[in-house]
Scaffold this motif. Structure first.
Motif, short mmCIF file in Angstrom:
data_model
loop_
_atom_site.label_atom_id
_atom_site.label_comp_id
_atom_site.label_asym_id
_atom_site.label_seq_id
_atom_site.Cartn_x
_atom_site.Cartn_y
_atom_site.Cartn_z
N TYR A 67 -6.50 6.74 17.07
CA TYR A 67 -7.43 6.40 16.00
C TYR A 67 -6.57 5.94 14.83
O TYR A 67 -5.63 6.62 14.44
N THR A 68 -6.89 4.77 14.30
CA THR A 68 -6.07 4.19 13.24
C THR A 68 -6.85 4.10 11.93
O THR A 68 -7.93 4.66 11.80
N ASN A 69 -6.29 3.38 10.97
CA ASN A 69 -6.89 3.17 9.65
C ASN A 69 -7.05 4.47 8.87
O ASN A 69 -8.07 4.71 8.24
N MET A 70 -6.04 5.30 8.92
CA MET A 70 -6.00 6.54 8.15
C MET A 70 -4.89 6.40 7.12
O MET A 70 -4.05 5.53 7.21
N ARG A 71 -4.89 7.29 6.14
CA ARG A 71 -3.85 7.30 5.13
C ARG A 71 -3.08 8.61 5.23
O ARG A 71 -3.52 9.64 4.75
N TYR A 72 -1.94 8.59 5.90
CA TYR A 72 -1.04 9.72 6.05
C TYR A 72 -1.75 11.02 6.45
O TYR A 72 -1.74 12.01 5.71
N PRO A 73 -2.37 11.06 7.64
CA PRO A 73 -3.06 12.28 8.07
C PRO A 73 -2.07 13.42 8.32
O PRO A 73 -0.98 13.21 8.85
N VAL A 74 -2.43 14.63 7.88
CA VAL A 74 -1.55 15.78 8.07
C VAL A 74 -2.23 16.96 8.75
O VAL A 74 -1.58 17.93 9.10
#
Length: 96
Positions: free
Chosen positions: A80-87
């Motif tokens: 799954y893409t289009n995330m901002r630095y998932p943690v």
């Protein structure tokens, strides 16, 4: 911890890989990644991890995506893409 098996799943952020350690033997059962990369099955700063009966979900933080790996083999399955630095990631009965 893998609640569906006897393994601990570890994100090795500095070495850009994910490792499954067998809790009975203490040995590495599977690993994926290693080396800084953005192709499928490779990581840049893997961070949060969760498991269900089918997948290991890995926050591939610096690649801004979530990668899903086969729970047994740790082989890449989907992303799954289009995330901002998932943690962090959490999985319930409806998956994610």
């Amino acid at each position: 911890f893998d609640p569906y098996g006897d393994r601990v799943i570890i994100t090795d952020m500095a070495n850009h890989k994910v490792i499954a350690v067998d809790m009975k033997t203490g040995k590495v059962a599977a690993e994926i990644g290693g080396g800084l990369a953005s192709t499928d099955g490779k990581f840049r700063n893997p961070y949060g991890v969760a498991c269900d009966e089918e997948f290991v979900y890995v926050c591939d933080s610096a690649n801004n995506r979530l990668q899903l790996l086969d729970r047994e083999t740790l082989k890449f399955k989907k992303k799954y893409t289009n995330m901002r630095y998932p943690v962090g990631v959490c999985v319930d009965e409806k998956k994610i």
